[in-house]
Design a protein around this motif. Structure first.
Motif, PDB file in Angstrom:
ATOM      1  N   ASP A   1       0.813  -1.224   0.000  1.00  0.00           N
ATOM      2  CA  ASP A   1       0.000   0.000   0.000  1.00  0.00           C
ATOM      3  C   ASP A   1       0.843   1.270   0.000  1.00  0.00           C
ATOM      4  O   ASP A   1       0.655   2.156  -0.828  1.00  0.00           O
ATOM      5  CB  ASP A   1      -0.915  -0.029   1.237  1.00  0.00           C
ATOM      6  CG  ASP A   1      -1.782   1.197   1.312  1.00  0.00           C
ATOM      7  OD1 ASP A   1      -2.617   1.361   0.410  1.00  0.00           O
ATOM      8  OD2 ASP A   1      -1.623   2.001   2.254  1.00  0.00           O
TER       9      ASP A   1
ATOM     10  N   HIS B   1      -6.603  -6.128  -0.233  1.00  0.00           N
ATOM     11  CA  HIS B   1      -6.333  -5.060   0.726  1.00  0.00           C
ATOM     12  C   HIS B   1      -7.481  -4.044   0.752  1.00  0.00           C
ATOM     13  O   HIS B   1      -7.901  -3.596   1.828  1.00  0.00           O
ATOM     14  CB  HIS B   1      -5.018  -4.374   0.362  1.00  0.00           C
ATOM     15  CG  HIS B   1      -4.630  -3.285   1.282  1.00  0.00           C
ATOM     16  ND1 HIS B   1      -4.312  -3.515   2.599  1.00  0.00           N
ATOM     17  CD2 HIS B   1      -4.539  -1.948   1.111  1.00  0.00           C
ATOM     18  CE1 HIS B   1      -4.026  -2.378   3.185  1.00  0.00           C
ATOM     19  NE2 HIS B   1      -4.165  -1.408   2.304  1.00  0.00           N
TER      20      HIS B   1
ATOM     21  N   ARG C   1      -3.770  -6.213  -3.988  1.00  0.00           N
ATOM     22  CA  ARG C   1      -4.386  -4.889  -3.885  1.00  0.00           C
ATOM     23  C   ARG C   1      -5.903  -5.010  -3.663  1.00  0.00           C
ATOM     24  O   ARG C   1      -6.462  -4.344  -2.793  1.00  0.00           O
ATOM     25  CB  ARG C   1      -4.098  -4.101  -5.167  1.00  0.00           C
ATOM     26  CG  ARG C   1      -4.585  -2.674  -5.144  1.00  0.00           C
ATOM     27  CD  ARG C   1      -3.830  -1.853  -4.133  1.00  0.00           C
ATOM     28  NE  ARG C   1      -4.298  -0.479  -4.079  1.00  0.00           N
ATOM     29  CZ  ARG C   1      -4.014   0.371  -3.119  1.00  0.00           C
ATOM     30  NH1 ARG C   1      -3.260  -0.006  -2.099  1.00  0.00           N
ATOM     31  NH2 ARG C   1      -4.452   1.601  -3.144  1.00  0.00           N
TER      32      ARG C   1
ATOM     33  N   SER D   1      -2.304   4.915   0.774  1.00  0.00           N
ATOM     34  CA  SER D   1      -2.458   5.264  -0.639  1.00  0.00           C
ATOM     35  C   SER D   1      -3.859   5.766  -0.962  1.00  0.00           C
ATOM     36  O   SER D   1      -4.120   6.169  -2.087  1.00  0.00           O
ATOM     37  CB  SER D   1      -2.144   4.046  -1.507  1.00  0.00           C
ATOM     38  OG  SER D   1      -3.087   3.035  -1.239  1.00  0.00           O
TER      39      SER D   1
ATOM     40  N   ALA E   1     -12.644  -1.089 -10.249  1.00  0.00           N
ATOM     41  CA  ALA E   1     -11.843  -1.115 -11.479  1.00  0.00           C
ATOM     42  C   ALA E   1     -11.047  -2.411 -11.630  1.00  0.00           C
ATOM     43  O   ALA E   1     -10.795  -2.853 -12.753  1.00  0.00           O
ATOM     44  CB  ALA E   1     -10.895   0.080 -11.498  1.00  0.00           C
ATOM     45  N   ILE E   2     -10.660  -3.027 -10.528  1.00  0.00           N
ATOM     46  CA  ILE E   2      -9.762  -4.193 -10.663  1.00  0.00           C
ATOM     47  C   ILE E   2     -10.419  -5.521 -10.276  1.00  0.00           C
ATOM     48  O   ILE E   2      -9.883  -6.577 -10.581  1.00  0.00           O
ATOM     49  CB  ILE E   2      -8.467  -4.009  -9.839  1.00  0.00           C
ATOM     50  CG1 ILE E   2      -8.758  -3.863  -8.340  1.00  0.00           C
ATOM     51  CG2 ILE E   2      -7.670  -2.824 -10.345  1.00  0.00           C
ATOM     52  CD1 ILE E   2      -7.491  -3.803  -7.490  1.00  0.00           C
TER      53      ILE E   2
ATOM     54  N   GLU F   1     -11.464   2.093  -6.668  1.00  0.00           N
ATOM     55  CA  GLU F   1     -10.348   1.300  -7.195  1.00  0.00           C
ATOM     56  C   GLU F   1     -10.719  -0.187  -7.257  1.00  0.00           C
ATOM     57  O   GLU F   1     -10.368  -0.879  -8.221  1.00  0.00           O
ATOM     58  CB  GLU F   1      -9.109   1.515  -6.311  1.00  0.00           C
ATOM     59  CG  GLU F   1      -7.843   1.031  -6.982  1.00  0.00           C
ATOM     60  CD  GLU F   1      -6.585   1.282  -6.159  1.00  0.00           C
ATOM     61  OE1 GLU F   1      -6.581   2.203  -5.312  1.00  0.00           O
ATOM     62  OE2 GLU F   1      -5.620   0.536  -6.371  1.00  0.00           O
TER      63      GLU F   1
ATOM     64  N   GLY G   1       1.317   3.844  -3.159  1.00  0.00           N
ATOM     65  CA  GLY G   1       0.869   5.236  -3.003  1.00  0.00           C
ATOM     66  C   GLY G   1       1.973   6.215  -3.373  1.00  0.00           C
ATOM     67  O   GLY G   1       1.749   7.184  -4.100  1.00  0.00           O
TER      68      GLY G   1
END
Lengths: 366, 262
Positions: A89, B155, B152, B190, B216-217, B213, A93
């Motif tokens: 993360d 997460h 990702r 992020s 999108a994924i 996000e 970022g």
């Protein structure tokens, strides 16, 4: 180099190591090795596959400057773990904020979480996908394992990150350093950036092994250092134009047989470079800059002082009278006492010394 | 040396004390440290250095409960934060790595009797185990696989689950809600608004960015995992006696190397 020559070279290097296995050098040692290519002592250890750090401890036992502090190592590892955890993360970022990656580019692979025996193969598979232009190739590869040929064997380097946007044709290299991005010693930044350059050379070597000719053109010449912001484990991305990768590649590709011949002449039967006394007999090419990075430097410096070598006066003195090896000889030439220049270069340097000496005398006595 | 009086004697007599995780005692337990009342919020050093031990079984059940709560493959490093937030349990990461090894031994002894088990996630392209990412055998194969997008996506899903849990806990258990906030703050770098005060939690911004996000994924992640799950199912069907081992712990390194070289 054919198989027979490779086997012969390996046998010669194994003799230098006294039969021990070669130590993995890693990006740090490889970049250090290329900084002073004229130093036969350092080159001997590197091509033999003996970590200079191991020998430095026996050369100057009282000097611990060559050792990295345990606290520094721990802090570095903790920082790296912190910014690559949780789906990477923090580092994602930071790379997005720096414009290195786009907002939806989040495909991550952490190669060091795979079984050890598969890490190199998997890295190659991921590189093949990028070479093919696969749109599903990862944007960020953590701890890729890249092989770079050096002295007839493969050395492995593990750049912390390989990063590329979807539309880019190849990964750029980055290294994570726990140095603060505020007032960090330039020497540390220089070392880190050169390690990134070694990663670029290794990536090019892997691509060449996969059938891409002169692949260094394909690797972006911009590399990244991920430093630490002041006040906490927050990554800050710094880009560097690393054109020196080309010189590093030439150095790592250099034929080692000439250097090996020179070293073998210095060794008596049965002697190996594991013995610090033998290492001490191998000529060095000490420069004051060596203290910045080389663990052997304290011993080389001591030897330079004992020999009265001009290099201990600094880089400026060495550049001014390059053909005169020692301070004693320079003094004799300067005072025109018991010494006469024999070579053309020496004559030119002696004339320069005379002029300087006269100017000094005039300044003193008018 | 810091000792938790009273509790230590009990631990010494417990033969399973070495199979331990580190837990914080409840604030009202009456426990004292060097004569002073035990602090409501222990320092990081104290909590990691070890104050009170819990049995391995207890840790295992807590990890399984946590995995079933989040329902995504979870790296051990993230699980440390989640256990601290949800259960107020402070476990060193290496203890969780060791738990995975114990789990494999347990499976060898008990077989399916002790199900569900904690097993590693499998890496989509090679179907080999990912050493530090935990899943449960109670999940479908597709859920236990990790592709390029999964770290990702997982997460982001995890953060959304934590935001939901925080909202619920604010009504029922403010202390737990506060711990959730700490975890969210640590895991959402992020997704925050870079212009806002970085010390303040931004649940709305984080939730909105995470959802955007994830939308999108998620589709391509699901497709990659589904494809790999089909591949895994075919391998498992053909594996015979090895079927279960391959299903839970993936293909062996030797086999994958042969596949890659062949």
């Amino acid at each position: 180099m054919n198989d027979r020559e490779t086997a012969e070279l390996s046998a010669r290097l194994a003799r230098l190591r006294g039969g021990h296995k070669p130590s993995p050098l890693g990006a740090r040692n490889l970049e250090q090795s290329a900084r002073n290519p004229a130093c036969l002592r350092r080159r001997a250890l590197d091509i033999a596959g003996i970590a200079p750090m191991d020998i430095a401890g026996t050369l100057v036992p009282s000097d611990s400057r060559h050792r990295q502090s345990v606290l520094t190592v721990r802090a570095g590892n903790a920082y790296e773990a912190e910014i690559t955890r949780a789906g990477a993360d923090r580092i994602l970022g930071a790379l997005r904020d720096a414009g290195v990656l786009g907002p939806q580019e989040s495909r991550v692979v952490s190669v060091d979480h795979l079984p050890r025996a598969l890490r190199h193969e998997e890295t190659r598979r991921l590189l093949r996908a990028k070479l093919r232009g696969d749109p599903q190739a990862p944007n960020l590869i953590l701890q890729a394992r890249l092989a770079v040929p050096f002295a007839g064997r493969q050395e492995f380097v593990c750049p912390d990150i390989l990063v590329a946007r979807d539309e880019e044709s190849m990964y750029a290299i980055g290294d994570i350093k726990a140095y603060s991005d505020y007032k960090t010693d330039p020497a540390s930044i220089r070392g880190g950036a050169r390690q990134v350059a070694v990663g670029m050379v290794a990536l090019a070597a892997e691509l060449e092994a996969l059938g891409t000719p002169d692949a260094l053109h394909l690797v972006p010449s911009r590399g990244y250092l991920i430093l630490q912001r002041r006040g906490g484990p927050q990554p800050s991305v710094h880009g560097y134009q690393l054109d020196e990768a080309r010189f590093l590649r030439e150095y790592l590709r250099r034929d080692v047989s000439g250097a090996l011949d020179e070293i073998e002449v210095l060794l008596r039967p049965g002697e190996t470079l594991i013995d610090s006394e033998v290492v001490r007999r191998v000529p060095n090419h000490y420069r004051t800059e060596c203290r910045e990075y080389c663990p052997l430097a304290p011993d080389c410096a001591r030897q330079a002082v004992e020999d009265g070598h001009v290099t201990i006066l600094g880089t400026g003195a060495l550049a001014a009278i390059p053909s005169i090896p020692t301070i004693g000889h320079a003094a004799r030439l300067m005072a025109e006492r018991d010494a006469h220049p024999t070579m053309l270069d020496e004559e030119r340097d002696a004339a320069r010394l005379h002029r300087a000496y006269r100017a000094w005398q005039e300044a003193l006595h008018g | 040396m810091v000792r938790v009086r009273g509790q230590m004697d009990r631990i010494k007599s417990d033969s399973s004390a070495r199979e331990t995780a580190v837990a914080r005692p409840p604030a009202d337990s009456g426990v004292t440290v060097d004569g002073a009342p035990y602090r409501a919020r222990p320092s990081r050093r104290l909590s990691i250095g070890g104050s009170i031990m819990t049995r391995s079984d207890d840790l295992r059940s807590r990890v399984l409960t946590m995995l079933h709560f989040i329902e995504v493959p979870c790296p051990t490093a993230t699980l440390v934060h989640l256990l601290a937030a949800r259960d107020d349990l402070y476990v060193p990461e290496l203890r969780l790595v060791a738990l995975m090894r114990e789990e494999r031994r347990r499976y060898a002894t008990d077989g399916d009797a002790g199900a569900p088990y904690i097993v590693p996630a499998l890496y989509v392209p090679l179907l080999v185990p990912l050493g530090r990412t935990l899943t449960s055998t109670a999940w479908t194969d597709e859920r236990r696989l990790v592709g390029y997008d999964t770290p990702r996506a997982g997460h982001l899903a995890l953060l959304l689950a934590l935001l939901d849990a925080r909202r619920d806990a604010r009504r029922t258990d403010p202390a737990r809600a506060e711990r959730y906030e700490t975890a969210i703050h640590r895991l959402s770098h992020s997704l925050r608004d870079p212009m806002a005060d970085p010390t303040r939690l931004q649940p709305v911004v984080i939730g909105r960015n995470a959802q955007r996000e994830l939308r999108a994924i998620a589709t391509r992640d699901h497709a990659a995992r589904q494809q790999a799950a089909d591949r895994l199912a075919a391998i498992v069907r053909a594996a015979g006696a090895d079927a279960r081992r391959i299903r839970w712990w993936g293909l062996s390194t030797t086999r994958v190397r042969m596949m890659l070289e062949g």
